[in-house]
Design an enzyme around this catalytic site. Structure first.
Site, PDB file in Angstrom:
ATOM      1  N   CYS A 164       0.949  -0.553  -0.102  1.00  0.00           N
ATOM      2  CA  CYS A 164       0.339  -0.364   0.328  1.00  0.00           C
ATOM      3  C   CYS A 164       1.016   1.683  -0.330  1.00  0.00           C
ATOM      4  O   CYS A 164       0.539   1.928   0.564  1.00  0.00           O
ATOM      5  CB  CYS A 164      -0.798  -0.335   1.497  1.00  0.00           C
ATOM      6  SG  CYS A 164      -2.148  -1.747   0.804  1.00  0.00           S
ATOM      7  N   CYS A 175     -24.575   8.966   1.709  1.00  0.00           N
ATOM      8  CA  CYS A 175     -24.582  10.255   1.026  1.00  0.00           C
ATOM      9  C   CYS A 175     -25.973   9.089   0.163  1.00  0.00           C
ATOM     10  O   CYS A 175     -26.821   8.823   1.010  1.00  0.00           O
ATOM     11  CB  CYS A 175     -23.286  10.441  -0.148  1.00  0.00           C
ATOM     12  SG  CYS A 175     -23.164   8.586  -0.528  1.00  0.00           S
TER      13      CYS A 175
END
Lengths: 84, 358
Positions: free
Chosen positions: B182, B321
């Site tokens: 990562c 959302c």
């Protein structure tokens, strides 16, 4: 014998190449194999043993544990890298 | 226009109009629109690949800009996928884009990859890399893999015409913390530009059937010594046939977030009066569709970076959302910014909640 180090192996060893003294340095008398090299390097640098996948190349070809190596071979330690 | 546009490559004896047509007919999927994906996509798009798929769910962060050179300071906090596609469309209006604002995971990998001829893997974690390998082997698709770390890069084309796979070279996925994952380890900004461009080159060679494809060969690039090495390797029959994906690949996402499903959320939404909820939709959406108004505050996603958190650290803070996508991005932004708080994404967003309430 020269060992080229890539990725994390470079950080573990602390340089990008490793020169190995010749002859029966890693325990075997006559023949030396990739497996013996792995064991020897693992003793010198225990962190290498933790790697799940570590490819070893001999003269730019992937080598399995039985591959025989001599002092004139160029070895490379190649771990996977993940960055993108 | 098209004839003129590509003449510098169609003029080439070893390329020609035939190869150009093959690019136009090709469907290439690029995984990750970061350091490797952006240069690969720029060139594939410029050279005239007909259909480009892109998978990416991250937002643009300041630390991306030293290597992801298509993104600008004005794009900070915005979706990588949307920003990149807008740029690529202006670069080549003839390309057909298929976008996936998600991360590749075990549940979506086979369906997405099956729609393409070739995959370019520019992901930033081992979980995704092994998932890409296994899915491509199952579906019999070749993939161009690039990976970078520090001053080095690796490149190969796996699963090409019966050639070796990623697991033939690296059979087992590294465990957590064994090898930097990562992008926690550094990388010099130009290195992904080089390797991502080489991925575009290999992708074109596969599609146009020109040159020598780097199958069974691992290219190792060392930028400090400017040394390229090519290691040959062969297929291990045990790794060239995979019947199904593994149970788990660990976290395919470098920034795992906590989520709550809509059913559970609805329960606590109804029963608790003092919930901490942030609605990250735009002010307009929030005003026109006031269903969260009673308990949520509205901080639009693009303002989360500047927002001062004045909430109880001991209780979860829910982000919501319309579909759950922007709120998941919001959770990531807030996690980075406010340590110690626990942010939770409401999966499926208001769309799911409305269905449940009916």
């Amino acid at each position: 014998m020269t060992i080229l180090l890539f990725g994390i192996t470079k950080d573990i060893v602390g340089s990008s190449t490793l020169s190995m003294p010749s002859s029966s340095e890693f325990g075997a008398k006559n023949t030396k194999t990739v497996k013996e090299l792995r064991i020897y390097l693992g003793k010198m640098y225990p962190e290498l043993n933790k790697l799940s996948s570590l490819a070893i190349a001999v003269n730019n070809s992937y080598a399995d544990d039985d591959t025989i190596i001599d002092n004139f071979d160029e070895i490379a330690l190649i771990p996977p890298v993940s960055g993108g | 226009m098209e004839f003129n546009r590509y003449q510098r490559q169609t003029n080439l004896n070893d390329f020609g109009p035939e190869a150009q047509q093959k690019l136009k007919d090709a469907r290439i999927l690029v995984i990750g629109a970061g350091g490797l994906g952006t240069p690969a996509l720029s060139y594939l798009n410029a050279m005239g690949v007909g259909t480009l798929g892109i998978i990416e769910q991250d937002i643009i962060e300041l630390t991306n800009l030293q290597r992801q050179v298509l993104y600008t300071e004005a794009d900070l906090g915005n979706s990588k996928l949307k920003t990149l596609v807008a740029h690529l469309k202006s670069q080549n209006s003839a390309t057909h884009f298929i976008t996936y604002e998600t991360f590749l995971n075990k549940d979506n990998a086979l369906e997405i990859i099956s729609q393409f001829d070739l995959v370019v893997d520019g992901s930033d974690n081992f979980s995704t890399r092994y998932l890409v390998n296994d899915a491509c082997v199952i579906l019999n698709k070749p993939f161009v893999s690039g990976a970078i770390q520090g001053f080095e890069g690796q490149l190969s084309v796996y699963n090409y015409k019966g050639g070796p796979t990623y697991r033939c070279l690296f059979p087992n996925m590294p465990l957590a913390n064994e090898i930097p994952n990562c992008n926690v380890n550094g990388v010099l900004g130009v290195i992904p530009g080089i390797i991502g461009s080489l991925q575009a080159l290999e992708a074109v060679k596969v599609v146009a059937q020109i040159g020598e494809v780097m199958s069974g060969k691992l290219v190792l690039f060392n930028g400090l010594l400017h040394r390229y090495q090519i290691m040959r390797f062969s297929a291990n029959p045990g790794n060239t046939i995979i019947k199904e994906l593994k149970e788990s690949y660990g976290s395919e996402n470098c920034y795992p977030i906590t989520t709550i499903n809509s059913g559970e959320f609805l329960k606590i939404w109804k029963s608790e009066d003092t919930l901490q909820v942030i609605d990250v939709r735009t002010e307009e959406e929030f005003k026109n569709d006031p269903c969260t108004k009673s308990k949520a505050i509205n901080i639009p996603l693009n303002q989360l970076m500047e927002f001062n958190l004045d909430m109880d650290i001991n209780k979860p803070i829910y982000l919501i959302c319309q579909s759950g996508q922007r709120s998941s991005t919001g959770v990531k932004i807030l996690q980075d910014k406010f340590e110690g708080f626990s942010f939770v994404n409401v999966a499926g967003g208001l769309n799911k909640l409305l269905i449940l309430q009916k």
